[in-house]
Design a protein around this motif. Structure first.
Motif: not given
Length: 711
Positions: A296-300, A364-369, A372-379, A401-402
């Motif tokens: 998660f830190i790496f993604v940020l 916004f584009g990266l947050v949307a990805i 969409e990918s399902g990663y946000m639910a894992r967070v 996050i929003s």
């Protein structure tokens, strides 16, 4: 053919693909607002209902209702669903309901469908995520399902648009009553419930048994019922000894007993049912108690590196283009008040905003990805354990996050938190998450004092500092939540339930649409405020009380008589600004902000930015354009670099001042819109005022400490 105000409603479980289908059907013909009478966000759009020959049959309005697992609400958002479906007089009451179901988890999804079916509103069942079902060795027979449910069942892929034509046909047939389903009730009331139902139907002029039962169970949630009607229902509940909890348990069991044989006939399993291979492999890392946080830190880190690394070139082009445009307009318009207003007021202010379009689009584009990918639910899952230590739960992650985008919708998403205690704390700390409106301030100040050098050969120093500011906001939010949890009394138990979706490739059209919508909203919504404030600032900075400005200008000209003409003009412009209405007001508040390292010009921008944070940069651009420190048309960054401290003669924007401003904006209350939405969500001024007070004190003390330590 026009719709004649025909409404089609989309209903479905969270993560069933309902919103993706909504975007596929409506495209860019969407609008957002609130459902009538409530603060829940409403998405609606024009839906071209086409037949098999791709011929337009009619134009209807598609309404995307909040996602829910059942018609019995667990949050404020979910109460909207039955508040509409139980009230035919509601402006959004649908002629047909499209129930979107996840084919990979059909049994659970059919619970909501059977409840909708029993309400008596014509429905079409859209089977989505069939590719996911196939990866789990499941085969779903839509024809068999339609025969048993006695409604049209359509196979679709909301991401690719597959099956949309068949869905159009099914909806049209139901609308035109060419398909008349034989209404099958999935729940049969008991004898005692039947007597209660008949009395409710008679009193409220209802013709559906299940709707009458919802009047009994949910009348406190229905906004369309007056208090006498609710009192009457309470009396009927007491008269018949109706036990709501017992009824809900009995009804759910009865429904699943009817759903199970339906699913067993329509769904065939080829081997064991298990999550797809890549889902299992990725979850082993992303849901790991250690590697999940590292990832998660790496993604940020990647996101914030991208904001600077990818956006720098288009930003430079926009900045130079804005300066060239201002210079061109100055040259073609005759000198005078109108020229100054347009160039130094409006264009300088707007130019301070449009430069940040690339960064906003990338964020916004990266947050949307991620969503969409399902990663946000894992967070949300991995953060739940951490959040609980601070008085929050995993669902608090979504608003936080929003909040990186905007605090207003972020605070509205707290309605999904069932605990009032955790919802209130989340509302109070969400403004500490740095929103996109702060990004222009962070970007311009970081660019002034942080070199764009590489760390370890790949990491941009500016991106690391930006990540640090966002991380500081998160730490501030968590610590504030912990402190608030010590004072607020918890009155109900807390639980966290979330369906974790399978991983999916982002729907790139949806990502692009999200970027477009976010940029459009940022530019046009902010643009309205900036234009108004730029004009007001220009007026306040161009005129002053009495003849103070003229006297100051004459004195400056006399003092600089022996200097070159360029310096004389700059001195006159600065003297006039300092003695204008804006300058007088800035001087008035300067003693309060001087300990933070700010002068009266920064003070004006601080107050103006309370309307909207992004106004800060535009305000500085307007002020320094008017101050006339150079006869050249410069970019915003160049103006700030050239600004001098009149007391020291050195640069005004030293590292101490810049970091003080950065820290101030990390912790300060976002804007007036945030206060307004907190007032609306908490139903009073108590919590918005508490929030404004503690964030202002925190911002001031932190900025003071940083400036004093670095000076």
């Amino acid at each position: 053919m026009k719709s004649e105000n025909i409404k089609i409603a989309l209903v479905g479980n969270p993560n069933a693909g309902k919103s993706t289908l909504f975007n596929a059907l409506t495209g860019l013909r969407q609008k957002t607002g609130n459902f009538p009478g409530v603060t829940v966000e409403k998405k609606s759009g024009t839906y071209n209902l086409k037949g098999s020959g791709n011929q337009l049959i009619r134009e209807v309005t598609l309404v995307d209702l909040p996602g829910t697992y059942s018609i019995y609400p667990k949050s404020k958002d979910e109460t909207v669903v039955m508040d509409i479906l139980a009230n035919p007089k509601h402006p959004d009451f649908p002629s047909v309901i499209i129930v979107v179901a996840d084919a990979s988890n059909l049994q659970r999804n059919l619970l909501l469908f059977t409840e909708i079916n029993d309400l008596g509103i014509p429905a079409v069942l859209a089977l989505n995520m069939l590719d996911v079902a196939s990866s789990m060795n499941l085969t779903v027979n839509a024809v068999q399902l339609a025969m048993q449910l006695k409604v049209p069942v359509v196979r679709i892929n909301a991401r690719t648009g597959e099956g949309i034509v068949n869905l159009n046909d099914a909806v049209s047939q139901v609308l035109d009553q060419k398909f008349k389903p034989a209404l099958t009730y999935f729940y049969e009331p008991t004898e005692n419930e039947g007597k209660l139902i008949e009395e409710v139907k008679s009193y409220y002029h209802l013709d559906n048994d299940y709707v009458a039962l919802q009047y009994v169970c949910q009348h406190d949630n229905f906004s369309f019922l007056e208090q006498p009607a609710r009192v009457k229902l309470d009396g009927l509940i007491e008269k018949y000894g109706f036990d709501e909890n017992h009824f809900l348990a009995t009804e759910t069991i009865a429904r699943y007993e009817k759903i199970k044989p339906i699913v067993s006939k329509a769904v065939k399993s080829e081997g064991g049912i298990e999550p797809p291979y890549w889902t299992r492999k990725l979850d082993a890392i992303l849901l790991h108690p250690f590697w999940g946080y590292v990832t998660f830190i790496f993604v940020l880190l990647v996101i914030f590196q991208a904001i600077f690394a990818w956006a720098s070139y288009p930003m430079d082009l926009i900045d130079a283009g804005t300066a060239a445009t201002i210079e061109w307009v100055k040259g073609i318009l005759p000198e005078g008040v109108l020229n100054d207003l347009i160039t130094d007021g409006i264009l300088a202010g707007i130019g301070g905003i449009i430069i940040f379009i690339p960064q906003i689009a990338i964020l916004f584009g990266l947050v949307a990805i991620l969503e969409e990918s399902g990663y946000m639910a894992r967070v949300m899952v991995i953060m739940d354990k951490l959040m609980r230590k601070f008085g929050l739960n995993g669902r608090s992650v979504v608003p936080l996050i929003s909040g990186v985008a905007c605090a207003v919708p972020a605070i509205m998403t707290t309605r999904s938190i069932s605990s009032r205690y955790e919802r209130l704390i989340t509302i109070l700390v969400t403004p500490l998450m740095s929103c996109s409106a702060r990004l222009p301030i962070f970007a311009i100040l970081i660019a002034l004092v942080v070199p764009s050098t590489k760390v370890f050969g790949i990491l941009n120093m500016q991106g690391l500092v930006l990540l640090g500011l966002y991380f500081l906001g998160l730490v501030g939010a968590l610590l504030s939540a912990w402190l608030l949890s010590l004072f607020l009394k918890r009155t109900e138990p807390s639980y966290f339930m979330l369906e974790v979706p399978t991983y999916k490739l982002p729907r790139w059209g949806h990502v692009g649409f999200t970027m477009y919508e976010s940029v459009k909203s940022f530019v046009f919504e902010a643009g309205k405020i900036i234009m108004a404030i730029s004009i007001i600032l220009w007026v306040l900075a161009s005129y002053g009380p009495g003849d103070k400005m003229e006297a100051a200008a004459a004195q400056a000209q006399q003092q600089m008589a022996q200097k070159p003409q360029e310096q004389i003009d700059a001195a006159i412009a600065s003297a006039r600004l300092e003695n204008s209405y804006a300058g007088s007001f800035g001087r008035f508040i300067e003693p309060a902000i001087r300990p933070l390292g700010y002068d009266w010009k920064i003070g004006i921008a601080l107050l103006a930015s309370f309307a909207a944070r992004e106004v800060f940069v535009g305000t500085m651009a307007t002020i320094y354009s008017i101050s006339g420190d150079t006869e050249d048309v410069l970019t915003v960054k160049q103006r700030l670099i050239q600004e001098k401290n009149p007391e020291t003669g050195g640069p005004m924007y030293t590292p101490a001042v810049c970091y003080s401003l950065l820290i101030f904006y990390v912790f300060a209350m976002m804007c007036m819109s945030t206060i307004a939405v907190v007032y609306r969500e908490t139903h009073g001024w108590k919590w918005p005022m508490i929030q404004l007070a503690y964030l202002t004190v925190l911002a001031y003390v932190s900025a003071f400490a940083v400036y004093q330590l670095m000076s």
